[in-house]
Design an enzyme around this catalytic site. Structure first.
Site, PDB file in Angstrom:
ATOM      1  N   ASP A 165       0.912  -1.070  -0.074  1.00 37.92           N
ATOM      2  CA  ASP A 165       0.056   0.145   0.115  1.00 37.92           C
ATOM      3  C   ASP A 165       0.745   1.325   0.002  1.00 37.92           C
ATOM      4  OD1 ASP A 165      -2.774   1.209   2.071  1.00 37.92           O
ATOM      5  OD2 ASP A 165      -2.400   1.574   0.046  1.00 37.92           O
ATOM      6  N   ARG A 169      -0.613   9.130   0.879  1.00 35.62           N
ATOM      7  CA  ARG A 169      -1.342   9.058   2.048  1.00 35.62           C
ATOM      8  C   ARG A 169      -0.890   8.242   3.156  1.00 35.62           C
ATOM      9  NH1 ARG A 169      -4.062   5.910  -1.445  1.00 35.62           N
ATOM     10  NH2 ARG A 169      -3.809   3.830  -1.361  1.00 35.62           N
ATOM     11  N   ASN A 170      -0.041   7.474   2.995  1.00 36.72           N
ATOM     12  CA  ASN A 170       0.930   6.606   3.727  1.00 36.72           C
ATOM     13  C   ASN A 170       2.064   6.971   4.158  1.00 36.72           C
ATOM     14  OD1 ASN A 170      -1.440   4.843   4.293  1.00 36.72           O
ATOM     15  ND2 ASN A 170      -0.904   3.529   2.539  1.00 36.72           N
ATOM     16  N   ASP A 186       2.669   4.198   7.525  1.00 36.54           N
ATOM     17  CA  ASP A 186       1.443   3.032   7.948  1.00 36.54           C
ATOM     18  C   ASP A 186       1.428   1.910   7.005  1.00 36.54           C
ATOM     19  OD1 ASP A 186      -1.571   4.001   8.867  1.00 36.54           O
ATOM     20  OD2 ASP A 186      -1.425   2.218   7.983  1.00 36.54           O
TER      21      ASP A 186
END
Ligand SMILES: C[C@@H](Oc1cc(-c2cccc(S(C)(=O)=O)c2)cnc1N)c1cc(F)ccc1N1NC=CN1
Length: 327
Positions: A165, A169-170, A186
């Site tokens: 992922d 955003r992470n 994350d």
């Protein structure tokens, strides 16, 4: 935990088979103080907090605390603990540090270093040239942030860990100002913050389709080359200053489009040398995609290329409103 981490998970050997001895560091709950809510996590809330006299010189340390609600399923408990185990295995300046856990009672906490710059996607969107604001983010700074994430990814690759992922955003920033460093932060498929980025598959699993290569969303095959493809999409996010990929297309459209050879348009006015890296990451044949070491070399060359350094930043204007929600 050993029983909980099923052999089906390809990261299995990474997590427990090889490192059974490394324990998570249990932090006394009374040393922790939650100050304010940072956001809603996939499991539970995430708070900013302080940790008292952890090490001699610093009396109070600012931390981020991921919480797991007391009434959670066994699966959620296991996933939550596994995330702490995973993060604790990495020691790299571009991967967020786990300072410890509070697992002996409910609610359970994972204590992370606090990265005060917040997440990379929000930073990119806030950095867009506005009419009055003098523009402050340069191509050189964007390439440096890309190199930070690529170095973090190379560390995961070296540890044979597939993140699944990688996306803006992470990633988090140590600060928004000069000298900012980006870190992969994350590991829990953080679908909470930007839920629109995820496609609800059968049942509860949500998939970040727009960041996935065909072999992942068609056949469920995840390797380090999955992360390379996602990194290519992260580069596109970087140089569009945080646009939603495939603007105006739904996740179903994208699965169709990408598996029949379609690709993201290179960001407008983006230098050829950068576009080339993205295209290499999006090779439909996974093994032909570059390694993160090769990506780092290519990004380093961007730093020597005036065509890159002098290019205008983030002047992409897509017809469709980029916040188009997936159907
Ligand atoms: C788990 C959480 O971790 C953190 C968030 C922030 C952080 C996140 C947002 C804003 C601020 S700030 C600028 O107000 O200090 C700090 C700072 N440090 C963290 N270690 C996180 C990690 C990510 F990789 C992406 C998003 C989030 N979250 N989760 C809930 C909100 N963000």
């Amino acid at each position: 935990l050993r029983c909980a981490v099923t052999e089906l998970n390809p990261n299995y050997d990474f997590i427990t088979a090889k490192y059974p001895e490394q324990q998570l560091r249990e932090i006394p709950r009374n040393k922790l103080k939650l100050i304010r809510l940072l956001g809603q996590g996939a499991f539970g809330e995430v708070y900013e907090g302080t940790l008292k006299n952890m090490c001699a010189n610093v009396s109070e340390l600012s931390v981020a605390v991921k919480t797991l609600p007391a009434l959670s399923t066994q699966q959620a408990e296991t996933d939550f603990m596994m995330e702490a185990v995973i993060i604790s295995k990495f020691m790299h300046k571009n991967v967020v540090k786990c300072l410890g856990v509070c697992f002996e009672e409910h609610p359970r906490y994972i204590i992370l270093e606090l990265l005060e710059g917040g997440d990379l996607k929000t930073f990119l969107r806030d950095s867009r040239p506005k009419t009055d604001q003098h523009y402050f983010l340069s191509m050189k700074e964007l390439v440096h942030l890309s190199l930070d994430v690529a170095n973090g990814c190379r560390h995961l690759e070296e540890k044979h860990f597939v993140h699944r992922d990688i996306a803006a955003r992470n990633c988090l920033l140590t600060t928004r100002g000069e000298g900012r460093i980006a870190k992969i932060a994350d590991f829990g498929m953080s679908r909470d913050i930007y839920s629109a980025d995820y496609y609800r598959k059968s049942g509860k699993t949500m998939l970040p389709i727009k960041w996935m290569p065909p072999e992942a969303f068609l056949d469920g095959v995840f390797t380090t080359k999955t992360d390379v493809w996602s990194f290519g999409v992260l580069l596109w996010e970087m140089f569009t200053l945080g646009y939603m990929p495939y603007p105006g297309q739904t996740n179903s459209d994208v699965m169709q489009f990408v598996s029949s050879g379609g690709r993201l348009d290179p960001p407008e006015k983006c230098p050829a040398r950068l576009n080339k890296i993205m295209i290499l990451c999006w090779n439909s044949i996974a093994d032909i995609r570059p390694t993160f070491s090769e990506i780092i070399e290519l990004l380093d060359m961007c730093l020597q290329d005036d065509e890159v350094l002098n290019a205008p930043v983030g002047l992409c204007h897509f017809a469709m409103a980029e916040s188009f929600k997936d159907a």
